[in-house]
Design a protein around this motif. Structure first.
Motif, mmCIF file in Angstrom:
data_model
loop_
_atom_site.group_PDB
_atom_site.id
_atom_site.type_symbol
_atom_site.label_atom_id
_atom_site.label_comp_id
_atom_site.label_asym_id
_atom_site.label_seq_id
_atom_site.Cartn_x
_atom_site.Cartn_y
_atom_site.Cartn_z
ATOM 1 N N PHE A 286 30.546 73.967 95.470
ATOM 2 C CA PHE A 286 30.556 75.053 94.488
ATOM 3 C C PHE A 286 31.828 75.861 94.670
ATOM 4 O O PHE A 286 32.454 75.839 95.737
ATOM 5 N N ASN A 287 32.184 76.618 93.630
ATOM 6 C CA ASN A 287 33.295 77.556 93.713
ATOM 7 C C ASN A 287 32.766 78.963 93.960
ATOM 8 O O ASN A 287 31.892 79.444 93.224
ATOM 9 N N GLN B 40 33.915 72.554 89.706
ATOM 10 C CA GLN B 40 32.730 72.797 90.531
ATOM 11 C C GLN B 40 32.001 74.027 89.983
ATOM 12 O O GLN B 40 32.642 74.978 89.538
ATOM 13 N N PRO B 41 30.665 74.038 89.974
ATOM 14 C CA PRO B 41 29.936 75.203 89.454
ATOM 15 C C PRO B 41 30.310 76.481 90.199
ATOM 16 O O PRO B 41 30.617 76.456 91.396
ATOM 17 N N GLN C 146 26.809 78.908 87.561
ATOM 18 C CA GLN C 146 27.212 78.658 86.191
ATOM 19 C C GLN C 146 28.243 77.540 86.118
ATOM 20 O O GLN C 146 29.160 77.466 86.938
ATOM 21 N N ARG C 147 28.056 76.678 85.116
ATOM 22 C CA ARG C 147 29.040 75.637 84.821
ATOM 23 C C ARG C 147 30.049 76.169 83.809
ATOM 24 O O ARG C 147 29.663 76.660 82.765
ATOM 25 N N ALA D 252 22.788 73.569 88.047
ATOM 26 C CA ALA D 252 24.207 73.595 87.704
ATOM 27 C C ALA D 252 24.939 72.420 88.332
ATOM 28 O O ALA D 252 25.753 71.757 87.680
ATOM 29 N N ALA D 253 24.640 72.152 89.594
ATOM 30 C CA ALA D 253 25.296 71.037 90.281
ATOM 31 C C ALA D 253 24.879 69.697 89.692
ATOM 32 O O ALA D 253 25.701 68.792 89.519
#
Length: 303
Positions: free
Chosen positions: A112-113, A222-223, A232-233, A293-294
């Motif tokens: 993820f970010n 990355q979400p 969030q995407r 999201a992932a």
């Protein structure tokens, strides 16, 4: 209700305006840079474990990555003709600092970010202007307030250049520069107010690139972890004829809290780093569980 959400984001700044329909933000131009920061320093500002990126995967990191470091990416961008149902935003400038490969699910494998800082501002020196027909000052503050309420930390920024993602240097048109500042206390009457620098970048087209375009596609898609326990995407696509992607090489300076507002753990000058610039389109979705999201990341966006 549709799962899509109106999104204004640049390399990163995210501003969420909840809507029932999809919003496409067309980027006139955007630039990203990846910085190798000591892993311990990065971990000190991220409240989740870090995942070791796939440095051995030559399709993502063709030249590997410096030992004992973790990637941090920055962006600056110009957003053009953003439409959300009855609201049209002619243009915005935005910048961001993110930590990719953050282990939000704590499973040791799903990246993820994590957003460190995000900035938005109006064009042509109108820092508080961004959306019509509302008053610029009120609106820019409203955008930031909505973003923070929705789980995204946002600050009002001042950008140079003030009408594009970056600009050529007058003495050397083959080199480009971009600068992002945070407006803490504006003083439009007598100036200059309190406006510390957040980061700047100077770069040119890379002769020997450190990364491929795929590197950036994998990282920026990355979400995003929100502060409200959701994710969030925000999916970038660069498959239009106007994308004009270019791999870059340059120097980036991150200013710490004494000079700017980036965390001291990240502050420093990073020379001869790898970057990427392109025009593209972003598709934003409503906040959802981080697992969802992932699971729903579009594989085509990672190519």
């Amino acid at each position: 209700m549709s799962e899509h959400v109106g999104l204004l984001q640049s390399k990163s700044a995210i501003c969420l305006l909840q809507r029932k329909e999809l919003t496409d933000a067309l980027y006139h131009l955007q630039a990203w840079f990846i910085l190798p920061v000591p892993k311990a320093s990065v971990q000190s500002i991220v409240p989740y474990p870090l995942i070791t990126p796939p440095f051995a995967d030559k399709t993502v990191f063709p030249l590997g990555f410096p030992a004992n470091t973790h990637p941090v990416f920055l962006s600056t961008g110009y957003q053009n003709d953003i439409r959300m149902i009855n609201l049209q935003i002619p243009a915005l400038l935005a910048g961001s600092i993110y930590v990719p490969y953050t282990d939000r699910l704590r499973d040791g494998k799903t990246p993820f970010n994590y957003g460190v800082q995000n900035y938005i501002g109006g064009v042509d020196g109108k820092e508080f202007e961004g959306v019509v027909p509302y008053d610029g000052l009120i609106l820019s503050s409203t955008i930031a307030a909505v973003g923070n309420a929705e789980g995204t930390p946002i600050f009002v920024g001042r950008f140079a250049p003030n009408n594009d993602a970056y600009a050529p240097i007058a003495s050397n048109p083959d080199q480009f520069v971009a600068q992002v500042k945070q407006i803490i206390l504006p003083n439009p009457v007598s100036g200059p107010g309190i406006i510390p620098e957040a980061f700047d970048m100077t770069f040119a087209t890379a002769i020997s690139p450190l990364y491929d375009a795929k590197t950036f596609h994998v990282i920026i898609n990355q979400p995003v972890i929100l502060t409200n326990l959701l994710c969030q995407r925000n999916t970038y696509y660069f498959n239009e004829t106007f994308a004009e992607p270019s791999l870059r090489s340059g120097n980036v300076t991150l200013f710490g809290p004494l000079a700017g507002n980036a965390p001291s753990a990240l502050a420093g000058k990073y020379n001869q780093q790898g970057g990427y610039s392109a025009s593209g389109e972003i598709v934003g979705y409503n906040p959802e569980t981080c697992a969802a999201a992932a699971a729903n990341v579009d594989p085509k966006s990672l190519q």
